[in-house]
Design an enzyme around this catalytic site. Sequence first.
Site, mmCIF file in Angstrom:
data_model
loop_
_atom_site.group_PDB
_atom_site.id
_atom_site.type_symbol
_atom_site.label_atom_id
_atom_site.label_comp_id
_atom_site.label_asym_id
_atom_site.label_seq_id
_atom_site.Cartn_x
_atom_site.Cartn_y
_atom_site.Cartn_z
ATOM 1 N N ASP A 84 -9.751 -6.254 -3.512
ATOM 2 C CA ASP A 84 -9.207 -5.163 -2.688
ATOM 3 C C ASP A 84 -10.142 -3.960 -2.753
ATOM 4 O O ASP A 84 -10.357 -3.390 -3.829
ATOM 5 C CB ASP A 84 -7.817 -4.779 -3.214
ATOM 6 C CG ASP A 84 -7.063 -3.821 -2.307
ATOM 7 O OD1 ASP A 84 -7.696 -3.128 -1.498
ATOM 8 O OD2 ASP A 84 -5.820 -3.760 -2.429
ATOM 9 N N SER A 125 0.840 -1.203 0.000
ATOM 10 C CA SER A 125 0.000 0.000 0.000
ATOM 11 C C SER A 125 0.878 1.258 0.000
ATOM 12 O O SER A 125 1.582 1.511 -0.967
ATOM 13 C CB SER A 125 -0.942 -0.058 1.201
ATOM 14 O OG SER A 125 -2.006 0.847 1.068
ATOM 15 N N HIS A 174 -6.997 -6.515 0.546
ATOM 16 C CA HIS A 174 -5.835 -5.627 0.555
ATOM 17 C C HIS A 174 -4.627 -6.260 1.237
ATOM 18 O O HIS A 174 -3.495 -5.918 0.916
ATOM 19 C CB HIS A 174 -6.216 -4.323 1.264
ATOM 20 C CG HIS A 174 -5.226 -3.219 1.112
ATOM 21 N ND1 HIS A 174 -4.823 -2.735 -0.112
ATOM 22 C CD2 HIS A 174 -4.552 -2.483 2.033
ATOM 23 C CE1 HIS A 174 -3.955 -1.751 0.059
ATOM 24 N NE2 HIS A 174 -3.760 -1.591 1.353
#
Length: 284
Positions: free
Chosen positions: A231, A110, A259
Site C-alpha cells: 500500500d 481508508s 490500497h
Amino acid sequence: MTAEIRVADVGIGGGRHLHVNQSGTPGRPALLFLHGSGPGVTAASNWRKVIEGLGDTYHCIAPDILGFGDSSHPDPQPQGFAAQAEVRIAALFDLVDELGLEKVVLVGNSMGGMYSLRMAQLRPELVDRIVLMGSGGMPGLQPTPELIKLITYFDDPTVEAMADLLIQFVHDKSAFGDTVEAVAAERMPMVRRPHIEAGHRAMFGPEMLVFEPDDLAKIDIPALVVHGRQDVIVPLECGYYLAEHLPQADLYVIDKCGHWTQIEQAARFQAIVRTFVGNGDEDR
C-alpha cells in the site's frame, strides 16, 4: 451467485438524504461499508463486488457518505478533515437510526476506517465489530507522494491525472488491463460537480483525525485490521500501529496488494470478513 444490489435515496432529516446501496436481507447481521476519500469516489466504486458477494449471508449497506456521490452535501462545507468527519458521521448515525439497526459491523476503507473508529468512540453500544482496511489515523503519519497526488488532484483535474491516480491504488498495475483510461473517464462527470471539488478541498487541511494510543485502548471492540503490504497510499506501518493499540485487534497483511484490498484481492477479502464476522449465530 451474486446478490442483487438495491439502490435508493434514504432521507436522514433536514431535507438531506444518503444514496445507499444494499444487498441481502434486513434482519441478518448488518455490515455498514464506509468508502474512502478521493475525487469521484462512490460507495459502488469501492464496494460493489463485495456487497454482491456477501449479500447471501449479511445485510450489506454501502452509502455514499455525505458530500460524496449522489448523497446530499453540506452547505457550507465544514473546513478541515476532523470537522468534515463530525458532520458526515452524524449523517451516518442518522442513516443507521432510520434503517432501525441496533448493531452494525463497520467495514471502513481508508478514510472510512477512520470514520469507523470515530463512530466506535461515539456510540460503542452500536458497534458489534470493526473491519479496518488500509485505514489512516496514526498520529504523525506523513503523506506519501501517491497520497499527495490524491490530495492535490483538483489542481489538474484531467482524465489523464485521474488515470495516473487510480493506478496507484493497486500493486498489480495490470489489474486494470487497458481499461484504466475508461475507468478514469467514467469518474469525470462526478468529479466535475462543483460541490465534489469544494468538499475535497475543504477536507484536506492541517486538522486531521488521529487516534492516540490511549484513544485506541478505549475502543474495546473486536477489530480486524487488514492492510496490503504494498500500500503506497496509507503505509503498512499505520496498520501495525492500529493493531498494536486496539485491545481486541487481529492483523491480516496481504502480500502483493496495494490500497484497494477489496478490489485487488476481492475473494480473499470477502473470505476473511466472513471468518471474522461469522454468520450471526454465535454469542457475541
